[in-house]
Scaffold this motif. Structure first.
Motif: not given
Lengths: 75, 75, 326
Positions: A37-38, A40-41
């Motif tokens: 998820a890094s 996208s986040l």
């Protein structure tokens, strides 16, 4: 994998036996439903240059090495 | 669940001790190989405890290792 | 309760993201060694280091075991983890952190005829987590010492806090209790082969989620948001393991093990491992491979379709579907 070496310590009669050991393992974890998820986040609050849409990030994978070094005496 | 297990364990133990003595089929003088230190399930407890801990904090599965572990779930 | 609802930026969630896994310790001597002898007297000093996934955990461990008289064996262990973490969970919702965990344990094994009684206590402390565990066990050898049966029980009290910007949050204090019951049989099958069967049931009750971690949910075609995890307050697991060890004619040992695991959260796990030990002169060489595979917890999702999607929400990768090859 690991190796242990047995030796005697001179002038220490109360020690029956001693050994030095080293063990190393390498592990690989492959996640089927945990995405990175890094991508996208972002990392630590900094967004990636081109953030991916949630749910389209690559699956996460983890490689790790584990090292143990130990000395043992029997008395 | 625990109560059922306890019962099972107890009945096993009682059942076992109620039997007439069983002749050991591996005689004491035939146990040289079994008694060899390399045949121990947990030859170096300090190392086994550590490696159990490494897996314990990264995997959901727990228990029945027969050794010792520790407990921080650091990511 | 924490409300960690942040829209991508601003970035205000907790400093840390980590799981509070229950402290687990089994009776050191009871389970697998022959019951009619006390464990050998020895002392070990170790340095350990784990390095992977942007996390390093290293530190010392010291274990001393000494007899007192002919029937009592005392063991003491000091163990430390120095953690430095910028893990994937921390990357997406916090800042890198350092943490130290110290663990002390003391145990006693008492030999009484063909039985060994064990008793022990462990304390593990971190800045935001303290675990106290007491355990006892008994093992008994039967049938001319070819069979050893063992039982054990442990009780653990976990005191869980939460750090906010490096300081313990005075308004956050949660508890978790763990109980475990284990039973084992080890059996000498032939003059070259030994088998051990172990079973353990563990029940946790109380605060089981991480005070730091968030789950994510979809808010639009390319947007997402975070919310706090929500966990059941109980978890019961069953694990059964079979291990065999075989003595090879050229003085070497081969070991084979399998464990099946399932719990009330829907996780199923299989562990298989194979080991080989080969002494050459003063050297002893070891090699092993291990494979672990698990299916996710029922309520685990990488990405939920909407906010408050279900009663229970988790994005703990430890509860995901994955395999681990060592």
């Amino acid at each position: 994998m690991g190796a242990s070496y047995d030796f005697r310590i001179p002038r220490m009669a109360w020690i029956d036996r001693s050994s030095a050991s080293i063990r190393y393992s390498f592990l690989t974890v492959n996640y089927d439903d945990f995405r990175d998820a890094s991508q996208s986040l972002g990392k630590f609050g900094v967004l990636p240059d081109e953030p991916l849409a949630p749910g389209t990030e690559p699956l996460y994978k983890l490689d790790a090495s584990v090292l143990q070094i130990f000395f043992s005496i029997w008395f | 669940m625990r109560a059922r297990l306890l019962l099972l364990g107890l009945s096993l133990a009682i059942g076992a001790s109620a039997c007439s003595p069983i002749e050991p089929w591996v005689k004491p003088y035939e146990r040289e190989n079994i008694a060899d230190p390399i045949m121990a399930f947990n030859r170096d407890p300090i190392s086994q405890a550590y490696i159990d801990h490494v897996y314990e904090v990264r995997e959901a599965a727990r228990g029945a290792t027969g050794g010792s572990g520790g407990g921080c779930g650091c990511n | 309760m924490q409300t960690a609802d942040s829209r991508l930026t601003p970035f205000t969630i907790s400093r840390r993201a980590r799981v509070g896994v229950a402290l687990v310790l089994a009776w050191s001597a009871a389970s697998m060694s022959p019951a009619t002898v006390l464990p050998e007297e020895r002392a070990d000093v170790m340095y350990h280091r784990y390095d992977g996934g942007d996390v390093t955990v290293s530190g010392p461990s010291v274990l001393v075991r000494k007899n007192v008289g002919e029937k009592l064996s005392i063991a003491a262990n000091y163990y430390t983890d120095f953690v430095s973490s910028a893990s994937i969970d921390v990357q997406t919702s916090a800042s890198p952190y350092d943490e130290t965990r110290n663990q002390y344990s003391l145990s006693a094994d008492l030999l009484n005829g063909k039985s060994v009684y064990s008793l022990g206590y462990i304390r593990s402390s971190e800045s935001d987590y303290q675990a106290d565990t007491a355990f006892f066990g008994v093992s008994q050898s039967l049938f001319g010492d070819l069979t050893t049966i063992s039982f054990g029980y442990r009780y653990g009290d976990n005191d869980i806090g939460r750090n906010v910007a490096g300081v313990l949050d005075p308004d956050f204090n949660e508890q978790m209790k763990t109980q475990g019951f284990s039973a084992g049989v080890s059996q000498v099958l032939t003059r070259n082969m030994i088998l051990a069967l172990n079973y353990e049931v563990v029940t946790d009750e109380g605060f089981l989620r991480s005070p730091y971690r968030s789950v994510r949910y979809i808010t639009g075609p390319t947007t997402q948001a975070l919310q706090s995890e929500a966990y059941p307050r109980t978890r019961t697991s069953n694990a059964a393991a079979l291990r065999g060890k075989y003595f090879l004619p050229w003085r070497a040992a081969a070991e084979l093990g399998y464990r099946y695991y399932r719990d009330t959260w829907g996780v199923r796990g299989h562990t298989a491992d194979l080991g080989y030990t080969h002494p050459i002169g003063k050297w002893t060489l070891d090699g092993s491979v291990r494979y672990y595979r698990q299916d996710r917890a029922d309520f685990y999702r990488d990405l939920y379709p909407r906010r408050d999607f279900a009663n229970f929400l988790s994005r703990d990768k430890e509860l995901a579907t994955y395999d681990n090859l060592t």
